[in-house]
Design an enzyme around this catalytic site. Sequence first.
Site, PDB file in Angstrom:
ATOM      1  N   GLY A  95       6.875  -0.129  -9.536  1.00 24.04           N
ATOM      2  CA  GLY A  95       7.916   0.118  -8.529  1.00 24.04           C
ATOM      3  C   GLY A  95       8.970   1.054  -9.090  1.00 24.04           C
ATOM      4  CB  SER A  96      11.616   2.955  -7.360  1.00 27.21           C
ATOM      5  OG  SER A  96      12.290   1.868  -6.735  1.00 27.21           O
ATOM      6  CB  THR A  97      13.621  -1.230 -10.310  1.00 28.35           C
ATOM      7  OG1 THR A  97      14.081  -1.154  -8.954  1.00 28.35           O
ATOM      8  CG2 THR A  97      14.762  -1.657 -11.215  1.00 28.35           C
ATOM      9  N   GLY A 141      10.477  -5.209 -11.286  1.00 22.68           N
ATOM     10  CA  GLY A 141      11.443  -5.273 -10.193  1.00 22.68           C
ATOM     11  C   GLY A 141      11.113  -6.407  -9.233  1.00 22.68           C
ATOM     12  CB  ALA A 142      12.228  -8.759  -7.371  1.00 23.10           C
ATOM     13  CG  ASP A 143       9.791  -6.091  -2.701  1.00 16.16           C
ATOM     14  OD1 ASP A 143      10.048  -4.876  -2.742  1.00 16.16           O
ATOM     15  OD2 ASP A 143       8.685  -6.553  -3.031  1.00 16.16           O
ATOM     16  N   GLY A 170       5.826  -7.300  -4.273  1.00 10.22           N
ATOM     17  CA  GLY A 170       4.583  -6.869  -3.674  1.00 10.22           C
ATOM     18  C   GLY A 170       4.697  -5.839  -2.581  1.00 10.22           C
ATOM     19  N   GLY A 185       5.197  -2.984  -3.040  1.00  9.72           N
ATOM     20  CA  GLY A 185       4.493  -1.813  -3.590  1.00  9.72           C
ATOM     21  C   GLY A 185       2.995  -2.049  -3.673  1.00  9.72           C
ATOM     22  CD  GLU A 201       4.183  -6.161  -9.189  1.00 10.85           C
ATOM     23  OE1 GLU A 201       4.290  -6.930  -8.228  1.00 10.85           O
ATOM     24  OE2 GLU A 201       4.799  -5.079  -9.269  1.00 10.85           O
TER      25      GLU A 201
HETATM   26  O1  DER Z   1       5.862  -4.187  -5.318  1.00  9.99           O
HETATM   27  C1  DER Z   1       6.443  -4.734  -6.249  1.00  9.99           C
HETATM   28  O2  DER Z   1       6.173  -5.874  -6.662  1.00  9.99           O
HETATM   29  C2  DER Z   1       7.634  -4.027  -6.824  1.00  9.99           C
HETATM   30  O3  DER Z   1       7.911  -4.521  -8.125  1.00  9.99           O
HETATM   31  C3  DER Z   1       8.813  -4.321  -5.905  1.00  9.99           C
HETATM   32  O4  DER Z   1       8.974  -5.702  -5.828  1.00  9.99           O
HETATM   33  C4  DER Z   1      10.107  -3.692  -6.366  1.00  9.99           C
HETATM   34  O5  DER Z   1       9.979  -2.321  -6.142  1.00  9.99           O
HETATM   35  P1  DER Z   1      11.264  -1.365  -6.256  1.00  9.99           P
HETATM   36  O6  DER Z   1      11.770  -1.539  -7.675  1.00  9.99           O
HETATM   37  O7  DER Z   1      10.702   0.003  -5.999  1.00  9.99           O
HETATM   38  O8  DER Z   1      12.266  -1.817  -5.228  1.00  9.99           O
END
Ligand code: DER
Length: 233
Positions: free
Chosen positions: A29-31, A86-88, A99, A101, A107
């Site tokens: 993910g972007s983080t 990361g997480a949503d 998830g 992503g 993960e």
């Molecule tokens: O899809 C994922 O599990 C990513 O880790 C998501 O939960 C966080 O993505 P982001 O850092 O781009 O918001």
Amino acid sequence: LTQDELKKIAAYKAVEYVESGMILGLGTGSTAKHAVDRIGELLRQGKLKNIVGIPTSKQTQEQALSLGIPLSDLDNHPTVDLAIDGADEVDPHLNLIKGRGGSLLREKMVEGACKKFVCIVDESKLVKHLGGSGLAMPVEVVPFCWKFTANKLRDVLEDSGCVARLRKDCKGEAFVSDNGNYIVDLYLEKEMGDLRVASDAILRIAGVVEHGMFLDMATTVIVAGELGITIKT
Ligand code: DER
């Protein structure tokens, strides 16, 4: 500060937990991308040594390869020292939704195998209840009769007013995960009751592979906000 700058601040803070010699779960993910970039930079500068990365997606595997991070997998390293991802959504008990992503299965396998799981978010991810933000709660399902499975998911979560939608890719086709499965995104009108009960009910559905609730898995959550960094454990 932009949201991406906040993500980078949280990611760089998490990399301070990385010690030479560690087996590292590399998130998606972007983080998490910022954390993987930072790890690659410290390896290049010689400030980190003998790191082995366990990627949580093909996307992260590509990124890590391009940075020269040595990679392996859970078959060779069934125990991981630290995962950064990361997480949503993050609730007050550090339960997560992940998830969006599309990488939730790998993960959850990697983060379930690690001694410490440091979750990195910008403050926009904080919620009172999981599923409360009206955004998707992803479930990875086998492609075989996915509609049947989606209906079972709707039944199991009907008290939460659940709508189930097959995730599509940019071409409007069914999104296919790294594992060859589909993703059914669940949209809830009301937050779920007992998350563990919901989790168990979802996992009992035969066509379900895994869902995006990461309950009691994060050991630390690093939140980057306008007023600074908060570390929740
Ligand atoms: O899809 C994922 O599990 C990513 O880790 C998501 O939960 C966080 O993505 P982001 O850092 O781009 O918001």
